[in-house]
Enzyme design. Structure first.
Site, mmCIF file in Angstrom:
data_model
loop_
_atom_site.group_PDB
_atom_site.id
_atom_site.type_symbol
_atom_site.label_atom_id
_atom_site.label_comp_id
_atom_site.label_asym_id
_atom_site.label_seq_id
_atom_site.Cartn_x
_atom_site.Cartn_y
_atom_site.Cartn_z
ATOM 1 N N ASP A 143 -14.610 -27.883 99.957
ATOM 2 C CA ASP A 143 -13.183 -27.349 99.505
ATOM 3 C C ASP A 143 -13.312 -25.606 99.150
ATOM 4 O OD1 ASP A 143 -11.687 -29.519 99.838
ATOM 5 O OD2 ASP A 143 -12.089 -30.222 97.599
ATOM 6 N N SER A 176 -15.157 -37.812 90.345
ATOM 7 C CA SER A 176 -14.212 -36.384 90.496
ATOM 8 C C SER A 176 -13.174 -37.133 91.444
ATOM 9 C CB SER A 176 -15.089 -35.483 91.316
ATOM 10 O OG SER A 176 -14.522 -34.337 91.979
ATOM 11 N N ASP A 228 -12.838 -29.095 86.077
ATOM 12 C CA ASP A 228 -13.276 -27.866 86.479
ATOM 13 C C ASP A 228 -12.085 -26.783 86.231
ATOM 14 O OD1 ASP A 228 -15.608 -28.691 87.375
ATOM 15 O OD2 ASP A 228 -15.290 -29.225 89.159
ATOM 16 N N ARG A 253 -5.688 -28.824 101.162
ATOM 17 C CA ARG A 253 -6.318 -27.590 100.764
ATOM 18 C C ARG A 253 -5.485 -26.229 101.288
ATOM 19 N NH1 ARG A 253 -7.539 -29.847 96.246
ATOM 20 N NH2 ARG A 253 -9.562 -30.300 96.162
#
Ligand code: ARG
Length: 418
Positions: A143, A194, A34, A114
């Site tokens: 996220d 992923s 991504d 994060r």
């Protein structure tokens, strides 16, 4: 593509800062599918200047490769920020003290990393005078919430936040095709699944894992051996805690960073640390999640056991409540929520009494606690022993039972009549 350009113009209405003619975007870059797509896309279609930032939170990836990939895809500048120790001190440590497990299973690895990644990206964006910060999240996950709430808290209003994959509704397949059509590729592991990794948890999503009825194929696991291939001899470990912080393995003192790394290796080599569960995402979807977290599960299990030994039942029950509250806040992307900090302070205070040693046995994928000791244990052999020592008298026991059960017994008898 027009949409993206309009969107960027809308987000940056007064154009670029300091009279620049090109937009300067700081991209949180993992090197995966991504974020690689975003890098090429923003550069190609908007002629933006892209500064990539990769934060090292202990992912077992060659970060020099990631940097090389960033430049190859067109980054004008790249930062690799080593935040491993900060991650352990500010995020992993409270997570041990608060037994951070979302829905009793997930040790929160991605959720913990994060806010730290967002903080580092915000710092660079300010330093570089960026017009915007970009991240690679889709609209389906947690996220985006975690990144954006932290970024909103730390960035001035004139630095915009953009999520091109979400805006442009890129599927993973489309992203791969887009990159291929431009002559680029990403490592094969990033194509099928992923993956998000840091020193606390490895998370694998997508591919055949999306069918929760199907057993995860062996190829998704990297930190743990298949339990049936684990050594035939059990592994015994003694973990020592001071102030609710692990400080030694088998009597050897070491810092938490080292303890986590070592446990991931040795416990994972005995096949323990795999998780497969259904998770309730913050945005209203259920997902099937597969993780590997040998050190996290081991440390939390041992810490909880020691808490049970030293806490009063009231402390223990209260602690379970705040553990769950804290885990939910962190999972839900609310690292910035003041209550999260209050809970950590309460937990740190209570953890002053979590002292002692826990003995564990790891054997072919299972972990059992086989012993524990604390100088301030609430357990007293001389009281509990059935053969020797103190017994409450018959009179004491009768009196206790009568008064203890009085509310319930009264209600039971009255209601039986109705
Ligand atoms: N479900 C986990 C969370 O929400 C992991 C998310 C990221 N994982 C990934 N493989 N991309 O925290």
């Amino acid at each position: 593509m027009l949409r993206l350009c309009r969107y960027l113009k809308y987000l940056v209405p007064k154009g670029c800062k300091k009279g620049r003619t090109v937009l300067r975007v700081v991209l949180a870059y993992s090197g995966g599918l991504d974020t690689s797509t975003i890098l090429v896309l923003l550069k190609e279609k908007y002629n933006a200047e892209i500064i990539t930032v990769t934060v090292d939170v202990g992912q077992k990836e060659d970060l020099e490769d990631v940097e090389e990939r960033a430049y190859k895809l067109g980054a004008s500048k790249h930062y690799t920020i080593d935040a491993k120790h900060e991650f352990v001190e500010k995020f992993v440590l409270p997570s041990i003290q608060l037994n951070g497990l979302y829905e009793e299973k997930y040790p929160l690895g991605t959720a913990l990393a994060r806010p730290l990644i967002a903080e580092k990206v915000a710092e660079i964006a300010k330093r570089e005078g960026a017009d915007a910060v970009a991240h690679g999240c889709t609209s389906k996950g947690n996220d985006q919430v975690r990144f954006e709430l932290t970024l909103k808290a730390l960035l001035p209003d004139d630095i915009k936040i953009i999520a091109p994959i979400r805006l442009y509704k890129f599927t993973r397949r489309q992203a791969l095709e887009f990159l291929r059509s431009r002559g680029y590729d990403v490592p094969s592991t990033h194509k099928k699944y992923s993956i998000d990794e840091n020193l606390w948890t490895r998370s694998i999503e997508g591919g055949e894992l999306d069918d929760p009825a199907v057993e995860p194929p062996e190829e998704v696991f990297e930190w743990t051996v298949p339990p049936h291939k684990a050594p035939d001899n059990p592994l015994y470990l003694e973990l020592e805690f001071r102030n609710g912080v692990p400080v030694a393995i088998n009597g050897e003192k070491m810092d938490l960073f080292k303890i986590v790394g070592l446990l991931n290796e040795i416990v994972g080599s005995h096949g323990f640390g795999r998780i497969d569960h259904i998770e309730n995402r913050v945005i209203g979807l259920k997902s099937r999640e597969v993780y590997e977290a040998p050190a996290a599960l081991t440390l939390i299990e041992a810490h909880k056991d020691l808490e049970k030994l030293v806490y009063t039942p009231h402390e223990y029950r209260f602690k379970r409540l705040i553990d769950n509250l804290w885990s939910d806040l962190v999972y839900n992307g609310l690292w910035i929520e003041p209550l999260r900090e209050h809970l950590q302070k309460v937990a740190a205070e209570m953890n002053r009494f979590v002292e002692g040693v826990v003995k564990l046995k790891v054997y072919k994928g299972s972990l059992t606690i086989v012993g524990r000791y604390s100088d301030i244990s609430g357990y007293h052999k001389e009281l509990i022993d059935y053969n020797t020592g103190w017994y409450p008298s018959d009179e004491e026991a009768r009196g206790f039972i009568t008064l203890y059960g009085l509310h319930s017994l009264t209600a039971y008898k009255l209601r039986k009549r109705v």
